[in-house]
Each structure stands twice: as C-alpha cells, then as structure tokens.
Enzyme design. Sequence first.
Site, PDB file in Angstrom:
ATOM      1  CE1 TYR A 175      -9.202   2.488  -8.549  1.00 23.92           C
ATOM      2  CE2 TYR A 175      -7.217   2.557  -9.884  1.00 23.92           C
ATOM      3  CZ  TYR A 175      -8.163   1.841  -9.195  1.00 23.92           C
ATOM      4  OH  TYR A 175      -8.069   0.475  -9.132  1.00 23.92           O
ATOM      5  N   GLY A 180       0.777  -1.237   0.000  1.00 21.56           N
ATOM      6  CA  GLY A 180       0.000   0.000   0.000  1.00 21.56           C
ATOM      7  C   GLY A 180       0.806   1.283   0.000  1.00 21.56           C
ATOM      8  CB  CYS A 237     -17.535   4.548 -27.894  1.00 27.43           C
ATOM      9  SG  CYS A 237     -16.839   4.338 -29.525  1.00 27.43           S
ATOM     10  CD  GLU A 238     -17.876   3.944 -21.774  1.00 22.76           C
ATOM     11  OE1 GLU A 238     -18.313   4.694 -20.892  1.00 22.76           O
ATOM     12  OE2 GLU A 238     -18.390   2.869 -22.090  1.00 22.76           O
ATOM     13  CD  GLU A 280       0.192  -9.023   1.446  1.00 22.33           C
ATOM     14  OE1 GLU A 280      -0.666  -8.225   1.009  1.00 22.33           O
ATOM     15  OE2 GLU A 280      -0.089  -9.960   2.182  1.00 22.33           O
ATOM     16  N   PRO A 281       4.314  -5.243  -1.174  1.00 18.48           N
ATOM     17  CG  PRO A 281       6.518  -4.560  -1.535  1.00 18.48           C
ATOM     18  CD  PRO A 281       5.697  -5.619  -0.850  1.00 18.48           C
ATOM     19  N   GLY A 282       3.302  -3.437  -4.109  1.00 20.14           N
ATOM     20  CA  GLY A 282       3.154  -3.528  -5.559  1.00 20.14           C
ATOM     21  C   GLY A 282       3.576  -2.206  -6.187  1.00 20.14           C
ATOM     22  NE  ARG A 283      -0.488   2.735  -5.855  1.00 18.14           N
ATOM     23  CZ  ARG A 283      -1.541   2.755  -6.680  1.00 18.14           C
ATOM     24  NH1 ARG A 283      -1.431   3.322  -7.859  1.00 18.14           N
ATOM     25  NH2 ARG A 283      -2.695   2.204  -6.337  1.00 18.14           N
TER      26      ARG A 283
HETATM   27  C1  LIG Z   1      -3.822  -7.995  -0.368  1.00 22.11           C
HETATM   28  C2  LIG Z   1      -3.023  -6.973  -1.088  1.00 22.11           C
HETATM   29  N1  LIG Z   1      -1.702  -6.894  -0.834  1.00 22.11           N
HETATM   30  C3  LIG Z   1      -0.934  -5.998  -1.476  1.00 22.11           C
HETATM   31  C4  LIG Z   1      -1.458  -5.121  -2.388  1.00 22.11           C
HETATM   32  C5  LIG Z   1      -0.523  -4.164  -3.066  1.00 22.11           C
HETATM   33  O1  LIG Z   1      -0.837  -2.851  -2.867  1.00 22.11           O
HETATM   34  P1  LIG Z   1       0.118  -1.706  -3.432  1.00 22.11           P
HETATM   35  O2  LIG Z   1       0.287  -1.950  -4.872  1.00 22.11           O
HETATM   36  O3  LIG Z   1      -0.601  -0.462  -3.129  1.00 22.11           O
HETATM   37  O4  LIG Z   1       1.402  -1.820  -2.686  1.00 22.11           O
HETATM   38  C6  LIG Z   1      -2.817  -5.149  -2.672  1.00 22.11           C
HETATM   39  C7  LIG Z   1      -3.383  -4.194  -3.633  1.00 22.11           C
HETATM   40  O5  LIG Z   1      -4.503  -3.916  -3.735  1.00 22.11           O
HETATM   41  C8  LIG Z   1      -3.628  -6.103  -2.011  1.00 22.11           C
HETATM   42  O6  LIG Z   1      -4.933  -6.184  -2.262  1.00 22.11           O
END
Ligand SMILES: Cc1ncc(COP(=O)(O)O)c(C=O)c1O
Length: 391
Positions: free
Chosen positions: A318, A237, A343-344, A275-278
């Site tokens: 968003y 997050g 087409c939106e 659990e980072p993504g972004r």
């Molecule tokens: C369970 C869980 N873990 C990790 C993430 C990764 O979040 P972020 O990309 O904001 O770090 C998400 C994203 O929605 C998620 O649902």
Amino acid sequence: MEYINNELCLGPLKKPLLPLCANYMRPIYVYDLDFVAQRYQAMTKALPGTRVFYAMKANPNVEVLQKLKHLGAGADVVSLGEIKRALESGFSPQDIVYSGVGKTRHEISEALTLGIYQINVESLPELERIGAMARSLGKRASVALRLNPDIDIKTHPYIATGLKDNKFGMELSLIPDLVKCLQTYSDSLELVGISLHLGSQMLEFSGYQEALKRLKTVYVDLQKKFDTLTRFDFGGGLGIFYDRLDVELEESLLKDYANITLETLGDLQCELQTEPGRWLVGHCGTLIAQVQYVKKTSAKTFVIVDAGMNHLIRPSLYEAEHLIFPLKKTMEVMKADIVGPICESSDFFAKERTLGKVQEGDFVAIMDSGAYGYSMASLYNLQELPLEICL
Ligand SMILES: Cc1ncc(COP(=O)(O)O)c(C=O)c1O
C-alpha cells in the site's frame, strides 16, 4: 513513542522494548494489551449503546482476542479459520458476525451448525445458498445484507470496498430480488440486519455520512416488510495516523466519527454494530528487527534488517509509511533506505528516511504495526514467521 533512559518504550504505560531482545532469534511483533484496552474503552465510550465486533483479520493473536473478549467485544470474522480462532479464544458463536464474499458450502454449514449470531451476506447467490442449506439442515439463519452504496472514502484503492466496481456488498438496485429470495426462504432465513463497510483507513467522513443516510432509508423501508430487522452494522474502517502518535488527535477523530454515526442513526431504535480493526490495535503493536548490514552504494545507503515484506507487507503493498526508531536512542542521524532480506525490490520499509544512526547488531522498531502486520505475514523465501510477544 518515547525514550526513557535512552530506551524506546511502547504504549501509554511506557513499556521498554530493549529487554525483549536479550535472547533475540528473529523479528518480533510486540503488542501492548493495556494499550488495546485503552483504545477499546475510548471507542465504546464514544459510541454508547453500540456493539463492537472486533475485525480480527487486523490481528488474530489469541491474547489480543482474549483481552478484547474480556472487555466485552464480539468478533467480526471472514473465514472458518477465524471462527475457530475466535472460539478457541473464548468467544461464543453468539459473539460472532461472519462477513466475507466467498463463503464456501463447508464454511456455511459449520456456521449454521454452530449457530453464528449473524451472517453478513455479500451476494444474491450467497443468500440463496444459505437459504437452501439452512432449510436442508432444519435451521434458520440470521442474516444481514451487506449493501454497497457506491461511495468513495478516499483511501488507498486496495482497501476501498464501497464502490460499485468493488467485489464487496450488494448494489441497492438488487434489493427487490433480495426481498424475493428472503420471502422464498422465509422458513430458513431471518433478516436481522443490514450492514455496510466502505473500506479501511478512513480519515475523512463526508462519504461515510452520505452512505449512512442512504442505508438508513433502505433500513426503514425494509423494516416495513421484515419486523425481524433490528440491527444496523455500520462497519469498521476508522483510520489512524501513521506519521505520529497523538492519542488526543485520534480520540478527536473518533469523536467526529461517532458523532456523525449517532446523529445519523441514533433515532433508529435498533442494535447498532461496528466492526473496527485497525483503530483498536494498529498503534498497539510494533515490529522489532535487527540490523544485519549497513550497505553503501554510489547511490544510497541501505540499512538491511532481518524483517522483510514477508513479515510486514504494508509498505510494499500500500506504499504505507511506518515510523522507524532505533531501540537505543542515538544522537547522530543518517539517511537510508530501510530494507529487508527478501529477493524483491519492493521489499522495503522506508526510502530515503532520516533515522537515528544504526549499525550492525542494533535493533529497530517499525512502529504502529499492530494491525495487518502478522496477520498478513507469509513464508515467502521460506523465511520464518516472526515471533509474537504480548506485554
Ligand atoms: C467487512 C469488514 N469489516 C471490518 C473491517 C475492519 O476494517 P478496519 O481494520 O479498517 O477497521 C474490514 C477490513 O477490511 C472488513 O473487510
């Protein structure tokens, strides 16, 4: 972002983008793997002793996954499709944390058969289902309880997940029932962790710190009952700034986040997980599109490009803002809405944006689209999916 010899470049190694358009066919996502490595290393340095499970929903490109695996990451997945992609990319089942509110019987059966490292459970019926299925398969599932502490992290409502009216995680008041279920299925369920994920694009940490404190108390109480409980997953997050690329500023944000996390949880003597993504991949990718028309009406100028909300839905979904630059530097500027072919009327990338003046045939880069870009792309209007290139 930087122009060198009037050409836009990507990432810390300043890789030029224009040469990628020599045989341009359709919009291209470009990912800089060295930049991904830099972000991963910054994160592991800030969070020593924490196991990083990359949230691959952000960007499941195989080369991105292979890079992160090579650097030592695990994978956080939310579907059987993501499990398969992670395995294809070199992760082993023991590198995988499996989250998600809607795991089907088929998905659970596959996860149990594979021996996934940890299943993050999101409801009591799911815990019962996993317990019963593991028993009938003669397996013992390693489960973590994803708890929902009802905390606001002040993000867009569509990506907030830690409030009590969100579908995610389990309320703390459910813990006695969860304990009973774990005891009923003690032969087939092993409680290994608790987990938390409050939402995405978090840039302020007071709510997060409060959540950690609440769950720490829960962890300590549960550990008295379950000596198998040794993992604390504090979720992902961490946000990024979309209005600028300032690596130092972001690393200082990371430091604040890491300090709060380690100050609160550091004395637990458990395996910390994230659990980072972004934060890992967001800045590392850009979407290249070609200008098709510059259309002037009595109200506005529209720059119509060949990428649309089908390729990058974040602005429509968003109201996210992405910086947009022409690949070739121009001295003149223009004010326009940058829109796609779909087409939106929600198919826009920016409204009333001042950008370097472009004309038909020019290329633009829609920046910071390495996370939740291609992974949320669709076939709407039967437009082709974009290409992907890793540098
Ligand atoms: C369970 C869980 N873990 C990790 C993430 C990764 O979040 P972020 O990309 O904001 O770090 C998400 C994203 O929605 C998620 O649902």
